[in-house]
Design an enzyme around this catalytic site. Structure first.
Site, mmCIF file in Angstrom:
data_model
loop_
_atom_site.group_PDB
_atom_site.id
_atom_site.type_symbol
_atom_site.label_atom_id
_atom_site.label_comp_id
_atom_site.label_asym_id
_atom_site.label_seq_id
_atom_site.Cartn_x
_atom_site.Cartn_y
_atom_site.Cartn_z
ATOM 1 N N SER A 149 0.853 -1.192 0.000
ATOM 2 C CA SER A 149 0.000 0.000 0.000
ATOM 3 C C SER A 149 0.886 1.239 0.000
ATOM 4 O O SER A 149 2.038 1.190 0.443
ATOM 5 C CB SER A 149 -0.895 0.013 1.245
ATOM 6 O OG SER A 149 -1.542 1.262 1.407
ATOM 7 N N TYR A 162 -2.130 -1.218 10.132
ATOM 8 C CA TYR A 162 -2.221 -1.426 8.682
ATOM 9 C C TYR A 162 -0.966 -0.895 7.995
ATOM 10 O O TYR A 162 -0.350 -1.590 7.181
ATOM 11 C CB TYR A 162 -3.462 -0.721 8.144
ATOM 12 C CG TYR A 162 -3.675 -0.898 6.659
ATOM 13 C CD1 TYR A 162 -4.273 -2.044 6.155
ATOM 14 C CD2 TYR A 162 -3.287 0.090 5.758
ATOM 15 C CE1 TYR A 162 -4.473 -2.209 4.788
ATOM 16 C CE2 TYR A 162 -3.475 -0.063 4.396
ATOM 17 C CZ TYR A 162 -4.077 -1.213 3.915
ATOM 18 O OH TYR A 162 -4.264 -1.367 2.560
ATOM 19 N N LYS A 166 1.927 -3.110 6.044
ATOM 20 C CA LYS A 166 2.202 -2.906 4.619
ATOM 21 C C LYS A 166 3.657 -2.500 4.380
ATOM 22 O O LYS A 166 4.261 -2.882 3.369
ATOM 23 C CB LYS A 166 1.242 -1.862 4.045
ATOM 24 C CG LYS A 166 -0.222 -2.313 4.033
ATOM 25 C CD LYS A 166 -0.416 -3.566 3.189
ATOM 26 C CE LYS A 166 -1.872 -3.969 3.086
ATOM 27 N NZ LYS A 166 -2.083 -5.129 2.190
#
EC number: 1.1.1.386
Length: 253
Positions: A149, A162, A166
């Site tokens: 991401s 998150y 990533k």
């Protein structure tokens, strides 16, 4: 030298929706044979001899092994893994600024185990299956494309676990590409920005206007087919190896 997708065999994790579903459909349209690995049973419109659906969790060693073995039993080989499975949840914070309390450990753990440990698990278990392949003209025996991401390159304070997971996937993909280079296995990651997927819509809330979220230019959300096209481009371009392919409409800082 272009790698041919037709008649190749791929495992697509998270293939039941969003980026994974679009990737699986494009590969199938290109003539590949695909195992769709998802938490939910996937019902598709492609011929039975071209696609296999396996239900399971990327965090489970036994589930991933079962999907890989089923792929070999049905298609006879494995040429690549498109690892698209992942989660994004509300409440992803180490410290809540409103309540002045620590973040929800259950939420943090679920994100990290699914995104990072799930990637470790799928990557490590798939590698041995590539080694039995005959190398192509470039010497390639297999390819792994992980999903990272833009937040892995520039972390979001509102999505700590998150972003951390990533960023780790980006590091993992590069390290693994270097390690496996002598074995003829490529490893890449794709780092998309804001994508129009069910996961993103759930995260922002269905009651919000999705049009408020956009990348810089084009000023809209990434469509899943655009991610799938990036996968196709990477597969077909042998020199793309060990890097993070940024698909972000210039959104990254």
């Amino acid at each position: 030298m272009m790698v041919k997708i037709q008649d190749s065999v791929y495992l697509v994790t998270g293939g039941g929706s969003g980026l994974g579903e679009a990737t699986a459909k494009l590969l199938l349209t290109e003539g590949a044979r695909v195992t769709i690995f998802s938490r939910n049973e996937y019902k598709n419109e492609f011929p039975h001899d071209q696609v296999l659906s396996v239900k399971g969790d990327v965090r489970s060693e036994s589930d991933v092994k079962r999907a890989l073995e089923a792929t070999i039993q049905k298609f006879g080989k494995l040429d690549g893994v498109m690892h698209c499975a992942g989660v994004f949840q509300n409440g992803d914070e180490l410290f809540n600024m409103d309540t002045q309390q620590p973040g929800d450990y259950t939420v943090l753990t679920d994100i990290v185990t699914t995104n990072l440990l799930g990637t470790f698990n799928v990557n490590r278990l798939a590698i041995p299956y590539f080694l039995t392949n005959q190398p192509d003209e470039e010497g390639q025996k297999g390819i792994i494309i992980n999903c990272s991401s833009t937040s892995g390159h520039s972390p979001m304070s509102s999505a700590v676990a998150y972003s951390t997971s990533k960023a780790a996937i980006i590091g993992l993909s590069y390290a693994l590409a270097k390690q496996l280079s002598t074995l003829g296995i490529r490893v890449m990651d794709i780092a998309p920005a804001l994508c129009d997927t069910p996961m993103f819509r759930r995260a922002v809330g269905f009651n919000q206007d999705i049009a408020n979220f956009r990348n810089l230019f084009p000023a809209r959300l990434i469509q899943p087919i655009e991610y799938a096209n990036a996968v196709k481009h990477i597969i077909e371009t042998p020199m793309l190896n060990g890097s993070s392919y940024q698909l972000d409409g210039a959104l990254r800082p």
